[in-house]
Design an enzyme around this catalytic site. Structure first.
Site, PDB file in Angstrom:
ATOM      1  N   HIS B  83     -56.156  15.577  12.629  1.00 56.79           N
ATOM      2  CA  HIS B  83     -54.932  15.667  13.138  1.00 56.79           C
ATOM      3  C   HIS B  83     -53.995  16.456  11.963  1.00 56.79           C
ATOM      4  O   HIS B  83     -53.868  16.193  11.357  1.00 56.79           O
ATOM      5  CB  HIS B  83     -53.794  13.912  13.332  1.00 56.79           C
ATOM      6  CG  HIS B  83     -53.058  13.853  13.717  1.00 56.79           C
ATOM      7  ND1 HIS B  83     -51.457  14.120  13.647  1.00 56.79           N
ATOM      8  CD2 HIS B  83     -52.651  12.691  15.111  1.00 56.79           C
ATOM      9  CE1 HIS B  83     -50.272  14.370  14.045  1.00 56.79           C
ATOM     10  NE2 HIS B  83     -51.044  13.014  15.613  1.00 56.79           N
ATOM     11  N   GLY B 164     -34.494  19.531  -0.139  1.00 53.33           N
ATOM     12  CA  GLY B 164     -34.798  20.106  -1.551  1.00 53.33           C
ATOM     13  C   GLY B 164     -35.202  21.932  -1.728  1.00 53.33           C
ATOM     14  O   GLY B 164     -34.641  22.361  -0.817  1.00 53.33           O
ATOM     15  N   HIS B 169     -43.956  20.409  -2.223  1.00 54.63           N
ATOM     16  CA  HIS B 169     -45.233  19.591  -3.639  1.00 54.63           C
ATOM     17  C   HIS B 169     -46.409  19.673  -3.288  1.00 54.63           C
ATOM     18  O   HIS B 169     -47.482  19.559  -3.033  1.00 54.63           O
ATOM     19  CB  HIS B 169     -44.542  18.155  -2.983  1.00 54.63           C
ATOM     20  CG  HIS B 169     -45.150  16.643  -4.800  1.00 54.63           C
ATOM     21  ND1 HIS B 169     -46.270  17.003  -4.343  1.00 54.63           N
ATOM     22  CD2 HIS B 169     -44.783  15.892  -4.626  1.00 54.63           C
ATOM     23  CE1 HIS B 169     -47.112  16.039  -5.245  1.00 54.63           C
ATOM     24  NE2 HIS B 169     -45.345  15.231  -6.009  1.00 54.63           N
ATOM     25  N   PRO B 170     -46.613  19.747  -4.638  1.00 51.97           N
ATOM     26  CA  PRO B 170     -48.038  20.330  -5.298  1.00 51.97           C
ATOM     27  C   PRO B 170     -49.473  19.549  -4.814  1.00 51.97           C
ATOM     28  O   PRO B 170     -50.022  20.231  -3.956  1.00 51.97           O
ATOM     29  CB  PRO B 170     -47.935  20.818  -6.963  1.00 51.97           C
ATOM     30  CG  PRO B 170     -47.242  19.172  -7.216  1.00 51.97           C
ATOM     31  CD  PRO B 170     -46.037  19.818  -6.043  1.00 51.97           C
ATOM     32  N   ALA B 172     -48.291  16.731  -2.641  1.00 53.64           N
ATOM     33  CA  ALA B 172     -47.818  15.649  -0.695  1.00 53.64           C
ATOM     34  C   ALA B 172     -47.124  16.228  -0.280  1.00 53.64           C
ATOM     35  O   ALA B 172     -46.974  15.874   0.742  1.00 53.64           O
ATOM     36  CB  ALA B 172     -46.847  15.018  -1.955  1.00 53.64           C
ATOM     37  N   GLY B 173     -46.728  17.919  -0.522  1.00 46.30           N
ATOM     38  CA  GLY B 173     -46.638  18.789   0.452  1.00 46.30           C
ATOM     39  C   GLY B 173     -45.425  18.469   1.028  1.00 46.30           C
ATOM     40  O   GLY B 173     -43.930  18.198  -0.318  1.00 46.30           O
TER      41      GLY B 173
END
Lengths: 306, 306
Positions: B83, B164, B169-170, B172-173
């Site tokens: 997915h 943002g 996020h390194p 968590a995307g």
């Protein structure tokens, strides 16, 4: 403690005169402790079927009120209709719905039946779970030959009513009272005017002639619509899935080259019966009724109520 | 006054490790003001889909708690699954359910999105009704190229997040937050292992390539089960009946000589969507949702609550 709820599905022998139908239904409206869920009159059947849900006490009171109105209006001696009947108020079944046992509904049927005779003078037969004689579990045994035959045969001991003198009410006949599981009334309309075809199909579907257990089925002519109808009562929808009954009728209809024009779910139906059939037609794997948002909301509200 | 209720369907990028799945779901259990209606993890999708129903305030609190747990466990740099996804917490949609408007859910998505970034450091894109740029209404535009591509392209102005800094996020995307109508996730599993067939069928079904409007559709391989899957999202079930989507897929599958092995309703579904389809398959005439006993009981309890 969640409230006790029963469904009651009184059947009245009037499906044509709107004013009378509305008068019969009126006591079911807006009463504390019970709610009118559904009512539908059929001209061909000449019959009114009501679904009433509520607490046992409240349901009994409105039933008596309504029955008295029906008895004052309906004369079985001048009643014609496709559906078999023996009374102005033909059948009154009590169905356990929430927080009440079948045994309690049987008890209720018996108590109510005795009071009903006292207040209306209409004799009573008990059927299904409330039957006092095993053969009277089956509605069609009690209703054999309908009002016209029963009027004479009622004096024979085997046809005596369970409550009341061995004679019918002169215009309102007799009433069949009982307790049963939730019943689904499901009709299949076929594109033919040959009543014999409907009767033959009905024969192959109903339990009494070798068809599905727990399924009653008769063939009728819908003269107004120029159709024939295979009219079923599914007495145990957990054992007789709706889709299976429909597909069986479809299969038999093919033999006669007769198409299914449409179907009717008559009155109320439990969600589980529909979900079962949708799972069949849509081939759903692992589908759980808990995935239906309204069923979960109902559960939430019940939990809050408890 | 009936309570305000929303559904929220957070999608997390973990469908394989039971311990992590249970930890993510834990904050949704037994909280005042909200209820965990459904959660299901799929190994092939490597994805967890939750359905949470409750009052807007309560839902936001548990969402933040759960998201922090997901973010601490899931590293997109090592995530594989059928997915598409861009984040550990991939999508958070708010759906109006009872006594709340779509506008209020859009407002909620925006407020929640800003707080979410502050508390987690994960940048946010707004989608569907909550989109701030018209092209971002569509999830697949935001998710184009998935985490791997977005990691680089996020610095391009057209791919900057709505909340943002322009960097992911390194581990968590990013997270896509929005408001939308009730969506039905409906998968059809086909008896073939040719992924190309699933993709071709998906193409003919989805709106973006000329199929049904309001239907998203992708073709996937279910390697564990050696099947292919046509996975759909029905964005407006009132306009795109479930049965129509299924029958369209059946029709296309015939072209490839591939049988429908089964279907899956993924997560919650409104009763109306099922009733609509049962009416089609069973040819019911004049069937009314008010005939379903549980829907009437729900109405009764809501009336009592009001």
């Amino acid at each position: 403690m969640t409230k006790q709820l029963i469904e009651c599905v009184p059947n009245f022998s009037e499906g044509r005169i709107t004013e009378v139908i509305e008068e019969i239904v009126e006591p079911f409206r807006q009463r504390k402790g019970c709610a009118l869920f559904d009512y539908r009159a059929d001209k061909d059947h000449n019959r009114l079927v009501v679904s009433l849900v509520g607490e046992p006490e409240a349901v009994q009171e409105v039933l008596l009120e309504s029955a008295k109105i029906a008895i004052s209006h309906i004369d079985l001696n001048h009643h014609m209709g496709a559906h078999p009947r023996i009374g102005a108020v033909d059948v009154i079944p009590f169905v356990p719905l929430q927080n009440i046992t079948m045994e309690a509904c049987v008890e209720l049927a018996h108590t109510f039946g005795r009071r009903y005779y006292q207040e209306t003078g209409v004799p009573v037969y008990f059927y299904e779970e409330a039957a006092l004689k095993p053969e009277r579990r089956r509605l069609e045994v009690i209703r054999k030959g309908q009002y016209e035959a029963l009027k004479k045969e009622v004096m024979n001991p085997e046809r005596h009513p369970d409550v009341g003198e061995p004679q019918l009410h002169p215009s309102a006949g007799a009433t069949i009272i009982g307790a049963r599981k939730f019943l689904i009334a499901f009709n299949v309309n076929l594109g033919s005017d040959d009543l014999n075809v409907a009767k033959e199909i009905a024969k192959s579907v109903r339990s009494s002639s070798g068809g599905s257990s727990h399924v009653k089925c008769i063939g009728l002519a819908l003269e107004e619509r120029r159709l024939i109808q295979v009219s079923t009562n599914i007495l145990d929808y957990e054992k007789n899935a709706l889709y299976r009954v429909l597909e069986l009728i479809r299969t038999e209809a093919k033999k006669w080259g007769v198409p299914v024009k449409g179907t009717e779910i008559y009155g109320m139906i439990p969600a589980a019966a529909l979900l079962d059939s949708i799972s069949y037609y849509m081939q759903t794997e692992g589908f759980d009724p808990n995935q239906v948002i309204e069923l979960r909301l109902l559960q939430m509200l019940r939990d809050n109520e408890a």
